[in-house]
Design an enzyme around this catalytic site. Structure first.
Site, mmCIF file in Angstrom:
data_model
loop_
_atom_site.group_PDB
_atom_site.id
_atom_site.type_symbol
_atom_site.label_atom_id
_atom_site.label_comp_id
_atom_site.label_asym_id
_atom_site.label_seq_id
_atom_site.Cartn_x
_atom_site.Cartn_y
_atom_site.Cartn_z
ATOM 1 N N GLY A 101 0.865 -1.178 0.000
ATOM 2 C CA GLY A 101 0.000 0.000 0.000
ATOM 3 C C GLY A 101 0.899 1.226 0.000
ATOM 4 N N GLN B 108 -5.525 -8.867 -2.317
ATOM 5 C CA GLN B 108 -5.604 -7.837 -1.267
ATOM 6 C C GLN B 108 -7.045 -7.587 -0.837
ATOM 7 O OE1 GLN B 108 -3.747 -7.592 -4.040
ATOM 8 N NE2 GLN B 108 -1.888 -6.397 -3.712
ATOM 9 N N ASP C 60 -1.505 4.735 -6.208
ATOM 10 C CA ASP C 60 -0.072 4.619 -5.919
ATOM 11 C C ASP C 60 0.686 5.837 -6.406
ATOM 12 O OD1 ASP C 60 -0.983 1.711 -5.715
ATOM 13 O OD2 ASP C 60 1.066 1.742 -4.908
ATOM 14 N N LYS D 30 -3.693 -0.408 -8.338
ATOM 15 C CA LYS D 30 -3.617 -1.862 -8.501
ATOM 16 C C LYS D 30 -4.203 -2.343 -9.826
ATOM 17 C CE LYS D 30 -2.004 -4.175 -6.489
ATOM 18 N NZ LYS D 30 -0.630 -4.615 -6.891
HETATM 19 O O1 MRU Z 1 0.654 -3.990 -4.514
HETATM 20 P P1 MRU Z 1 0.021 -3.238 -3.389
HETATM 21 O O2 MRU Z 1 -0.811 -4.090 -2.491
HETATM 22 O O3 MRU Z 1 1.050 -2.422 -2.639
HETATM 23 O O4 MRU Z 1 -0.956 -2.220 -4.099
HETATM 24 C C1 MRU Z 1 -1.687 -1.337 -3.309
HETATM 25 C C2 MRU Z 1 -2.657 -0.519 -4.068
HETATM 26 O O5 MRU Z 1 -2.736 -0.584 -5.265
HETATM 27 C C3 MRU Z 1 -3.457 0.458 -3.284
HETATM 28 O O6 MRU Z 1 -4.720 0.643 -3.865
HETATM 29 C C4 MRU Z 1 -2.725 1.808 -3.257
HETATM 30 O O7 MRU Z 1 -1.395 1.635 -2.827
HETATM 31 C C5 MRU Z 1 -3.401 2.781 -2.406
HETATM 32 S S1 MRU Z 1 -3.216 2.413 -0.712
HETATM 33 C C6 MRU Z 1 -3.962 3.603 0.202
#
Ligand code: MRU
Length: 386
Positions: free
Chosen positions: A46, A200, A241, A252
């Site tokens: 995240g 997730q 991200d 994601k």
């Molecule tokens: O691969 P991840 O689990 O780190 O991806 C996370 C996401 O895509 C979240 O939606 C994003 O980081 C926002 S978190 C507030």
């Protein structure tokens, strides 16, 4: 409050998200290398959470430099720079990672420039990492309060991946909006995409909402369109991200698909992210680096191989949703609408300058504005995909 990153004396303790929902185990990091490993392997994940963890990792490096007697400022700086480089390289897409790591490194630099000794510079680094953690929770609460206004009582809210407490220092971004709406006394029902391949949504979003007593129904990713077609989704809210200057949003893998479906069905598509996720150096989504992870995560399901041995697979971990599909972006500063190049620059307190050149499209309709206009990918990019 669920806290995925804990600062304890000289240890950074991370709630091991690989083991949820079955086990609540802490993964203890005593040096920056352990934090790098934790970020790469998704112990912590995240965007804001890895930013906070990276800040803690740099603070651990500063402590190591102080403990190792790197009293000459250049030697001290070299240890910190090495840690920053390793942390920033751990995962490429979330801009919060570099933002958090570099912010702590700047504090170390300033302390050394001002004549602080090693232990003092290390203490300031640790305080800065704590400040980043606290600011993240405050930003999430503030953006949640803004975003709650977009959530009608009784809303069925679809989300993708986990943009909750687990993905931040606490409270969450997309799920922060949901939490704030619930705190306002509204009834909210979350529809969580399972989020293949890392799950997730199934493992983390379902876990944290259930823990908070917020109603949640899990669906397979491919059900989102069918539910929208039945009129069973009132709005979508996701995290990010990295958000480019023109409002293009990296999140994601699968988020782009949800955004296209939302436009097709006239469902508002909101992005919730703190300003630490806005990247003023990225003019548009094409400039956002997209992480490609081990295909083994695709050929397996929850650790069990499901594809035939030897079959090739691809694993883009993120995609880019063009600004034209985004109804609004919610930050701690407020609700930002198209033209995003203007509203996001205002949120960051920077000039609009060349943002217009990034080619932002018109506003996304609150109630849907007809069929999606799907951007055509460059031929080179197409070739790269398969
Ligand atoms: O691969 P991840 O689990 O780190 O991806 C996370 C996401 O895509 C979240 O939606 C994003 O980081 C926002 S978190 C507030």
């Amino acid at each position: 409050m669920i806290e995925p990153v804990l600062f304890r004396d000289d240890v950074l303790a991370l709630l091991d998200q690989r083991l949820l929902p079955h086990e609540e185990t802490l993964f203890e990091c005593r040096d920056a290398a352990a934090v790098v490993e934790a970020i790469k392997t998704m112990v912590v994940r995240g965007a804001p959470a890895i930013g906070v963890a990276a800040a803690g990792g740099v603070a651990l490096a500063a402590r190591a430099a102080a403990a190792g007697g790197a009293s000459c400022p250049d030697g001290f700086r070299a240890v910190v720079v090495e840690a920053v480089d390793a942390l920033v390289a751990a995962r490429p897409t979330a801009v919060n990672l570099a933002w958090g790591a570099r912010r702590v490194a700047r504090v170390v630099d300033a302390a050394l420039d001002a004549g602080a000794d090693g232990p003092e510079a290390a203490a300031r680094a640790w305080s800065e990492a704590l400040a980043i953690r606290d600011e993240d929770v405050a930003a999430n609460r503030a953006l949640g309060a803004h975003g709650a206004a977009l959530v009608p009582d009784g809303a069925r809210v679809l989300t993708h991946c986990n943009a909750g407490a687990l993905a931040t220092a606490g409270y969450g971004t997309a799920l922060g909006v949901v939490r704030a709406a619930v705190e306002d006394g509204k009834t909210v029902h979350v529809i969580a995409d399972e989020t293949r391949p890392f799950l997730q949504g199934a493992r983390l979003t379902a876990w944290e909402l259930q823990k908070d007593g917020i109603p949640v129904t899990l669906i397979s990713d491919s059900m989102a369109g069918a539910l929208m077609a039945r009129g069973e989704v009132d709005l979508v809210v996701v995290g990010a991200d990295r958000v480019a200057r023109n409002g293009d949003v990296a999140n994601k893998i699968g988020t782009y698909t949800v955004a296209v479906l939302a436009r097709r069905h006239g469902v508002p598509f909101y992005v919730a992210a703190p300003t630490s996720t806005l990247d003023p150096d990225c003019p548009d989504g094409a400039a956002i680096p997209i992480e490609e992870r081990d295909p083994a995560e695709v050929t397996s399901f929850a650790g069990t191989r499901v594809a035939p041995e030897g079959v090739p697979a691809r694993h883009l971990a993120f995609d880019v949703t063009p600004a034209e599909l985004v109804t609004a972006i919610v930050t701690e500063k407020g609700i930002h609408r198209a033209p995003f190049v203007r509203s996001l620059a205002a949120a960051l307190g920077i000039p609009e300058d060349d943002g217009a050149a990034a080619g932002e499209a018109g506003p996304a309709g609150e109630n849907g504005a007809g069929p999606a206009e799907v951007p055509v990918r460059a031929a080179a990019e197409e070739e790269d995909l398969f």
